[in-house]
Design an enzyme around this catalytic site. Structure first.
Site, PDB file in Angstrom:
ATOM      1  N   ASN A  90       0.628  -1.277  -0.060  1.00  0.00           N
ATOM      2  CA  ASN A  90      -0.062  -0.060   0.179  1.00  0.00           C
ATOM      3  C   ASN A  90       0.723   1.156  -0.022  1.00  0.00           C
ATOM      4  O   ASN A  90       0.447   2.397  -0.341  1.00  0.00           O
ATOM      5  CB  ASN A  90      -0.856  -0.159   1.398  1.00  0.00           C
ATOM      6  CG  ASN A  90      -1.455   1.296   1.720  1.00  0.00           C
ATOM      7  OD1 ASN A  90      -2.362   1.720   1.110  1.00  0.00           O
ATOM      8  ND2 ASN A  90      -0.625   2.066   2.578  1.00  0.00           N
ATOM      9  N   LYS A 124       8.400  -9.261  -5.436  1.00  0.00           N
ATOM     10  CA  LYS A 124       9.413 -10.013  -5.344  1.00  0.00           C
ATOM     11  C   LYS A 124       9.673 -10.962  -4.064  1.00  0.00           C
ATOM     12  O   LYS A 124      10.050 -11.925  -4.406  1.00  0.00           O
ATOM     13  CB  LYS A 124      10.648  -9.390  -5.928  1.00  0.00           C
ATOM     14  CG  LYS A 124      12.137 -10.020  -6.262  1.00  0.00           C
ATOM     15  CD  LYS A 124      12.978  -9.137  -6.481  1.00  0.00           C
ATOM     16  CE  LYS A 124      14.664  -9.865  -6.670  1.00  0.00           C
ATOM     17  NZ  LYS A 124      15.248  -9.116  -7.532  1.00  0.00           N
ATOM     18  N   SER A 142      -3.364   0.254  -6.345  1.00  0.00           N
ATOM     19  CA  SER A 142      -3.128   1.096  -7.309  1.00  0.00           C
ATOM     20  C   SER A 142      -4.047   2.381  -7.198  1.00  0.00           C
ATOM     21  O   SER A 142      -3.862   2.787  -5.811  1.00  0.00           O
ATOM     22  CB  SER A 142      -3.764   0.602  -8.653  1.00  0.00           C
ATOM     23  OG  SER A 142      -3.595   1.167  -9.855  1.00  0.00           O
ATOM     24  N   TYR A 156       2.215  10.174 -11.243  1.00  0.00           N
ATOM     25  CA  TYR A 156       1.513   9.336 -10.011  1.00  0.00           C
ATOM     26  C   TYR A 156       0.591   8.275 -11.112  1.00  0.00           C
ATOM     27  O   TYR A 156       0.481   7.085 -10.925  1.00  0.00           O
ATOM     28  CB  TYR A 156       0.540  10.359  -9.514  1.00  0.00           C
ATOM     29  CG  TYR A 156      -0.285   9.598  -8.411  1.00  0.00           C
ATOM     30  CD1 TYR A 156       0.247   9.182  -7.326  1.00  0.00           C
ATOM     31  CD2 TYR A 156      -1.831   9.285  -8.682  1.00  0.00           C
ATOM     32  CE1 TYR A 156      -0.598   8.385  -6.333  1.00  0.00           C
ATOM     33  CE2 TYR A 156      -2.428   8.607  -7.715  1.00  0.00           C
ATOM     34  CZ  TYR A 156      -1.875   8.235  -6.591  1.00  0.00           C
ATOM     35  OH  TYR A 156      -2.716   7.676  -5.517  1.00  0.00           O
ATOM     36  N   LYS A 160       0.860   4.158 -11.170  1.00  0.00           N
ATOM     37  CA  LYS A 160      -0.481   3.231 -10.754  1.00  0.00           C
ATOM     38  C   LYS A 160      -0.876   2.457 -11.980  1.00  0.00           C
ATOM     39  O   LYS A 160      -1.458   1.402 -11.591  1.00  0.00           O
ATOM     40  CB  LYS A 160      -1.551   4.257 -10.236  1.00  0.00           C
ATOM     41  CG  LYS A 160      -1.181   5.085  -8.886  1.00  0.00           C
ATOM     42  CD  LYS A 160      -0.780   3.975  -7.674  1.00  0.00           C
ATOM     43  CE  LYS A 160      -0.652   4.847  -6.340  1.00  0.00           C
ATOM     44  NZ  LYS A 160      -0.376   3.837  -5.245  1.00  0.00           N
ATOM     45  N   THR A 191      -7.943  10.301   4.062  1.00  0.00           N
ATOM     46  CA  THR A 191      -6.742   9.766   4.635  1.00  0.00           C
ATOM     47  C   THR A 191      -5.921  11.303   4.739  1.00  0.00           C
ATOM     48  O   THR A 191      -5.984  12.120   4.064  1.00  0.00           O
ATOM     49  CB  THR A 191      -5.842   9.011   3.614  1.00  0.00           C
ATOM     50  OG1 THR A 191      -5.517   9.802   2.667  1.00  0.00           O
ATOM     51  CG2 THR A 191      -6.598   7.706   3.384  1.00  0.00           C
TER      52      THR A 191
HETATM   53  N1  LIG Z   1      -6.219   8.303  -0.254  1.00  0.00           N
HETATM   54  C1  LIG Z   1      -6.661   8.526  -1.457  1.00  0.00           C
HETATM   55  O1  LIG Z   1      -7.489   9.011  -1.839  1.00  0.00           O
HETATM   56  C2  LIG Z   1      -5.930   7.359  -2.429  1.00  0.00           C
HETATM   57  C3  LIG Z   1      -6.687   7.055  -3.530  1.00  0.00           C
HETATM   58  C4  LIG Z   1      -6.148   6.105  -4.508  1.00  0.00           C
HETATM   59  C5  LIG Z   1      -4.816   5.571  -4.259  1.00  0.00           C
HETATM   60  N2  LIG Z   1      -4.615   5.791  -2.855  1.00  0.00           N
HETATM   61  C6  LIG Z   1      -3.137   4.991  -2.761  1.00  0.00           C
HETATM   62  O2  LIG Z   1      -3.049   4.227  -1.457  1.00  0.00           O
HETATM   63  C7  LIG Z   1      -2.048   4.398  -0.834  1.00  0.00           C
HETATM   64  C8  LIG Z   1      -2.095   4.808   0.686  1.00  0.00           C
HETATM   65  O3  LIG Z   1      -2.620   6.190   0.515  1.00  0.00           O
HETATM   66  P1  LIG Z   1      -2.994   7.223   1.662  1.00  0.00           P
HETATM   67  O4  LIG Z   1      -3.898   8.084   1.258  1.00  0.00           O
HETATM   68  O5  LIG Z   1      -3.282   6.268   2.772  1.00  0.00           O
HETATM   69  O6  LIG Z   1      -1.693   7.922   1.843  1.00  0.00           O
HETATM   70  P2  LIG Z   1      -0.958   8.653   3.417  1.00  0.00           P
HETATM   71  O7  LIG Z   1      -0.005   9.526   2.982  1.00  0.00           O
HETATM   72  O8  LIG Z   1      -2.003   9.064   4.152  1.00  0.00           O
HETATM   73  O9  LIG Z   1      -0.190   7.170   4.136  1.00  0.00           O
HETATM   74  C9  LIG Z   1       1.047   6.540   3.450  1.00  0.00           C
HETATM   75  C10 LIG Z   1       1.828   6.042   4.402  1.00  0.00           C
HETATM   76  O10 LIG Z   1       2.906   5.431   3.887  1.00  0.00           O
HETATM   77  C11 LIG Z   1       3.940   5.559   4.216  1.00  0.00           C
HETATM   78  N3  LIG Z   1       4.958   5.650   3.372  1.00  0.00           N
HETATM   79  C12 LIG Z   1       5.240   6.459   2.627  1.00  0.00           C
HETATM   80  N4  LIG Z   1       6.488   6.426   1.786  1.00  0.00           N
HETATM   81  C13 LIG Z   1       6.860   5.236   2.215  1.00  0.00           C
HETATM   82  C14 LIG Z   1       8.056   4.314   1.913  1.00  0.00           C
HETATM   83  N5  LIG Z   1       9.114   4.730   0.805  1.00  0.00           N
HETATM   84  N6  LIG Z   1       7.995   3.134   2.662  1.00  0.00           N
HETATM   85  C15 LIG Z   1       7.500   2.762   3.394  1.00  0.00           C
HETATM   86  N7  LIG Z   1       6.237   3.427   3.713  1.00  0.00           N
HETATM   87  C16 LIG Z   1       6.205   4.651   3.197  1.00  0.00           C
HETATM   88  C17 LIG Z   1       3.789   7.090   5.058  1.00  0.00           C
HETATM   89  O11 LIG Z   1       4.713   7.038   6.269  1.00  0.00           O
HETATM   90  C18 LIG Z   1       2.460   6.961   5.547  1.00  0.00           C
HETATM   91  O12 LIG Z   1       2.312   6.131   7.035  1.00  0.00           O
HETATM   92  C19 LIG Z   1      -1.135   4.856  -1.600  1.00  0.00           C
HETATM   93  O13 LIG Z   1      -0.296   3.991  -2.550  1.00  0.00           O
HETATM   94  C20 LIG Z   1      -1.881   5.792  -2.568  1.00  0.00           C
HETATM   95  O14 LIG Z   1      -1.553   6.082  -3.745  1.00  0.00           O
HETATM   96  C21 LIG Z   1      -4.925   6.527  -1.883  1.00  0.00           C
END
Ligand SMILES: NC(=O)c1ccc[n+]([C@@H]2O[C@H](COP(=O)([O-])OP(=O)(O)OC[C@H]3O[C@@H](n4cnc5c(N)ncnc54)[C@H](O)[C@@H]3O)[C@@H](O)[C@H]2O)c1
Length: 253
Positions: A90, A124, A142, A156, A160, A191
């Site tokens: 994630n 992997k 994604s 981005y 994705k 989030t």
């Molecule tokens: N929130 C949305 O609306 C949304 C929509 C579509 C996709 N996503 C995807 O869902 C995932 C989570 O999004 P979110 O909104 O919860 O993000 P967020 O920023 O609220 O939380 C992300 C978490 O990932 C951690 N992180 C960041 N880089 C990292 C790394 N290199 N290694 C390990 N941990 C790392 C951060 O410390 C944080 O705890 C992401 O891949 C995002 O692209 C989110």
């Protein structure tokens, strides 16, 4: 009896947002959870919450863009809990997107290293372990931007789309090894990442989220988490290689 009783789950980016919701939900459903994040404090807080609710969890620090750290994360999970049944890859960032003519190479490289290379590295080392133990389930995070374009978000959206490509390849490679691999494509969810986009836009992003989503609301992290937990459970035993929108109807337009 819970859907993930007896299973061991690993969730990256589990310190907050969607990853935290996945970790909490999977723990509620019976899994022992390895909480992996770059942010020690946030990750430890997720562990504390799981333990306060009666579940079992541990924290491991990881940067998913670092191969050695990802290999260590998987090894640590197996050393701690004996196996790895479910993984939710994630961790991701949105970056500082710009229209392509102004997009910086550094933003492209950063977004790709975490969102795309990170998912590749996780798959992997997780598949290596799952092959050894004879099965497992992987969910890669994604986005609806993995299925659609997004003006101003070239890095981005490309990352994705790539996550779905990885998901399909790894699913096909493992269709007969009892390892299932799927992607979730969330719409706009509540989030810290989206809170940041809303505050940077002076609120305009919240209006966009509501008007662009047929259900006319921002999604709750638990709505993604329940889907991830279900895809990892035996209830989804015939599902592999799919990219499932959880988006209030966004992708149907
Ligand atoms: N929130 C949305 O609306 C949304 C929509 C579509 C996709 N996503 C995807 O869902 C995932 C989570 O999004 P979110 O909104 O919860 O993000 P967020 O920023 O609220 O939380 C992300 C978490 O990932 C951690 N992180 C960041 N880089 C990292 C790394 N290199 N290694 C390990 N941990 C790392 C951060 O410390 C944080 O705890 C992401 O891949 C995002 O692209 C989110």
């Amino acid at each position: 009896m819970h859907e993930l009783d007896g299973k061991v789950a690993l969730v990256t980016g589990a310190g907050m947002g969607l990853g935290q919701a996945c970790a909490l939900t999977m723990a509620e459903q019976g899994a022992r959870v390895m909480v992996a994040d770059l942010n020690d404090e946030a990750g430890q807080e997720t562990v504390n919450t799981i333990e306060q609710r009666g579940g079992t969890a541990s924290f491991v620090r990881v940067d998913v863009a670092d191969a050695t750290a990802v290999e260590t994360m998987v090894k640590h999970t197996v050393d701690t809990y004996g196996r790895l049944d479910s993984a939710v890859n994630n961790a991701g960032i949105v970056g500082d997107g710009a229209p392509v003519a102004n997009e910086s190479e550094s933003n492209w490289d950063l977004v790709m290293s975490i969102n795309l290379k990170g998912v590749f590295l996780c798959c992997k080392y997780q598949v290596r372990q799952m092959l050894e133990q004879g099965g497992g389930a992987i969910v890669n995070m994604s986005s609806v931007m993995g299925l659609n374009g997004n003006a101003g978000g070239v890095s981005y959206a490309a990352s994705k789309h790539g996550v779905i490509g990885i998901t399909k390849c790894v699913a096909l490679e493992n269709a007969q090894t009892s390892i299932r691999v799927n992607a979730i494509c969330p719409g706009i969810m509540k989030t810290p990442l989206v809170d940041g986009l809303i505050s940077r836009s002076g609120g305009a992003f919240a209006d966009y989220a509501i008007t662009s989503t047929p259900m006319a609301r921002i999604g709750e992290p638990e709505e993604v988490a329940r889907t991830a937990a279900w895809l990892c459970s035996d209830a989804a035993s015939y599902i592999t290689g799919t990219a499932l929108p959880v988006d209030g109807g966004f992708n149907a337009q």
